[in-house]
Design an enzyme around this catalytic site. Sequence first.
Site, PDB file in Angstrom:
ATOM      1  N   SER A 103       1.052  -1.233   0.146  1.00  0.00           N
ATOM      2  CA  SER A 103      -0.124   0.064  -0.070  1.00  0.00           C
ATOM      3  C   SER A 103       1.013   1.340  -0.144  1.00  0.00           C
ATOM      4  O   SER A 103       1.645   1.496  -1.179  1.00  0.00           O
ATOM      5  CB  SER A 103      -0.924   0.039   1.139  1.00  0.00           C
ATOM      6  OG  SER A 103      -1.946   0.926   1.032  1.00  0.00           O
ATOM      7  N   ASP A 153      -9.514  -3.280  -6.230  1.00  0.00           N
ATOM      8  CA  ASP A 153      -8.922  -2.424  -5.002  1.00  0.00           C
ATOM      9  C   ASP A 153      -9.467  -1.021  -5.114  1.00  0.00           C
ATOM     10  O   ASP A 153      -8.919  -0.229  -6.152  1.00  0.00           O
ATOM     11  CB  ASP A 153      -7.341  -2.452  -5.100  1.00  0.00           C
ATOM     12  CG  ASP A 153      -6.755  -2.094  -4.023  1.00  0.00           C
ATOM     13  OD1 ASP A 153      -7.103  -1.221  -3.217  1.00  0.00           O
ATOM     14  OD2 ASP A 153      -5.656  -2.178  -3.926  1.00  0.00           O
ATOM     15  N   HIS A 184      -7.744  -4.743  -1.606  1.00  0.00           N
ATOM     16  CA  HIS A 184      -6.255  -4.122  -1.234  1.00  0.00           C
ATOM     17  C   HIS A 184      -5.905  -5.046   0.007  1.00  0.00           C
ATOM     18  O   HIS A 184      -6.122  -4.747   0.959  1.00  0.00           O
ATOM     19  CB  HIS A 184      -6.814  -2.549  -0.379  1.00  0.00           C
ATOM     20  CG  HIS A 184      -5.721  -2.028  -0.346  1.00  0.00           C
ATOM     21  ND1 HIS A 184      -5.072  -1.221  -1.298  1.00  0.00           N
ATOM     22  CD2 HIS A 184      -5.116  -1.374   0.625  1.00  0.00           C
ATOM     23  CE1 HIS A 184      -4.036  -0.632  -1.073  1.00  0.00           C
ATOM     24  NE2 HIS A 184      -3.814  -0.545   0.470  1.00  0.00           N
TER      25      HIS A 184
END
Length: 200
Positions: A103, A153, A184
């Site tokens: 991320s 995502d 995600h």
Amino acid sequence: MTLEHEYVEGAPDAPVLLLLHGTGGSPADLLPLARELSPDSAVLAPAGPVSEYGAARWFRRLAEGVFDHEDVVRRANQLADFVLEAREKYGFGDRRVVAVGFSNGANIAAALVLLRPEVVREAALFAAMSPVPDPPATDLGGARVFLANGERDPMAPLASTEELIRLLRERGADVVTQRHPGGHQITADGVREATKWIKT
């Protein structure tokens, strides 16, 4: 040293993994992942220097999915300088350094490769998107990047991920991608493919 961090020594013939946590994470977050990806590797795990309402991040953002690009550049340079300091302090010399990020950590790792490839030329990115819109036309020949992203995502849209892939490949990087149907997250398949990639 410029960043709080943890360092765990590893085998001299294994790469050093630079672990870059996601928003709200800590240096310890990706240690189990590191042990899966390359069990014998040394681990360098810094803490993100930016606080967003108490959550550690690698750079500022102006809104969800809207990055402060000037801060991305500044923090990528800060991280690169930290890696150079750590290389000298811990004596890992000419060993490969592979950035492993999730991320927000994947985004700063991508920025590191795009902006400071003389420091880090390899990265395994999970749930990454393009961190800077117009990076320098640096020669990334010899750079290697693995990207694993989810088709659904909401935080790292595929369009931005594809833009990152384009930027890397246009500059000569070797890019391997693995797309999964989820969101995600880091998937078991992604870890398996990244493990193979690191060994090659």
